[in-house]
Motif scaffolding. Sequence first.
Motif, short mmCIF file in Angstrom:
data_model
loop_
_atom_site.label_atom_id
_atom_site.label_comp_id
_atom_site.label_asym_id
_atom_site.label_seq_id
_atom_site.Cartn_x
_atom_site.Cartn_y
_atom_site.Cartn_z
N MET A 133 1.05 -1.14 -0.07
CA MET A 133 0.18 0.08 -0.02
C MET A 133 1.05 1.23 0.06
N ILE A 134 0.42 2.24 -0.47
CA ILE A 134 1.06 3.65 -0.38
C ILE A 134 0.64 4.25 0.98
N ASN A 135 1.79 4.88 1.63
CA ASN A 135 1.53 5.75 2.79
C ASN A 135 1.78 7.17 2.42
N GLY A 136 0.51 7.83 2.32
CA GLY A 136 0.58 9.16 1.87
C GLY A 136 -0.84 9.74 2.14
N GLU A 137 -0.96 10.90 1.23
CA GLU A 137 -2.13 11.60 1.41
C GLU A 137 -2.32 12.51 0.11
N THR A 156 7.10 -0.43 7.28
CA THR A 156 7.14 0.90 6.40
C THR A 156 8.47 0.97 5.83
N ILE A 157 8.25 1.35 4.37
CA ILE A 157 9.68 1.73 3.91
C ILE A 157 9.46 3.30 3.56
N PRO A 158 10.32 3.98 4.12
CA PRO A 158 10.27 5.72 3.74
C PRO A 158 10.32 5.95 2.40
N ALA A 159 9.77 7.23 2.16
CA ALA A 159 9.97 7.52 0.78
C ALA A 159 11.26 7.80 0.26
N ALA A 160 12.20 8.51 1.61
CA ALA A 160 13.67 8.56 1.22
C ALA A 160 14.21 7.49 0.70
N ALA A 161 13.96 6.17 1.20
CA ALA A 161 14.70 5.03 0.80
C ALA A 161 14.21 4.43 -0.45
N LEU A 162 13.42 4.96 -1.09
CA LEU A 162 12.95 4.41 -2.56
C LEU A 162 13.72 5.25 -3.47
N ASP A 163 13.82 4.59 -4.75
CA ASP A 163 14.56 4.99 -5.78
C ASP A 163 13.54 6.31 -6.13
N PRO A 164 14.26 7.40 -6.58
CA PRO A 164 13.55 8.52 -7.00
C PRO A 164 12.73 8.59 -8.28
N ASP A 165 13.17 7.53 -9.15
CA ASP A 165 12.35 7.32 -10.29
C ASP A 165 10.91 6.63 -9.89
N LEU A 166 11.01 5.51 -8.98
CA LEU A 166 10.08 5.00 -8.36
C LEU A 166 9.00 5.78 -7.80
N LEU A 167 9.69 6.61 -6.93
CA LEU A 167 8.80 7.86 -6.25
C LEU A 167 7.91 8.74 -7.18
N LYS A 168 8.79 9.27 -8.12
CA LYS A 168 8.17 9.77 -9.23
C LYS A 168 6.89 9.42 -9.87
N ALA A 169 7.15 7.97 -10.39
CA ALA A 169 5.99 7.42 -11.13
C ALA A 169 5.12 7.03 -10.12
N LEU A 170 5.15 6.72 -8.70
CA LEU A 170 4.14 6.53 -8.06
C LEU A 170 3.20 7.81 -7.77
N THR A 171 3.72 9.03 -7.40
CA THR A 171 3.25 10.18 -7.29
C THR A 171 2.60 10.34 -8.63
N SER A 172 2.92 10.45 -9.99
CA SER A 172 2.36 10.62 -11.12
C SER A 172 1.01 9.81 -11.15
#
Length: 82
Positions: A15-19, A56-72
């Motif tokens: 699951m994504i942790n966020g808002e 929980t895996i913090p966003a800072a530990a994720l690959d920046p491209d993965l975080l960008k794709a999830l956010t998009s």
Amino acid sequence: MFKDLTEIDTGAGLMINGEGEFNAAELDYLNGTGIPEGWTANIYGLIVEVNGKEYTIPAAALDPDLLKALTSNAETELNNYY
């Protein structure tokens, strides 16, 4: 002998942790720029559930491209359906 673990159902859930935050349109009349109306996704990390326990895996530990794709993808879903 090796077995590809992608073929095994481990029972883990992801699951994504966020808002999501809705932004009203704002226009800066001095320079013609501004913020468009729509949803913004703030992702804090990923939650992996295994055997009823959440990790929980913090966003800072994720690959920046993965975080960008999830956010998009999250923003697209929010803007299409909410």
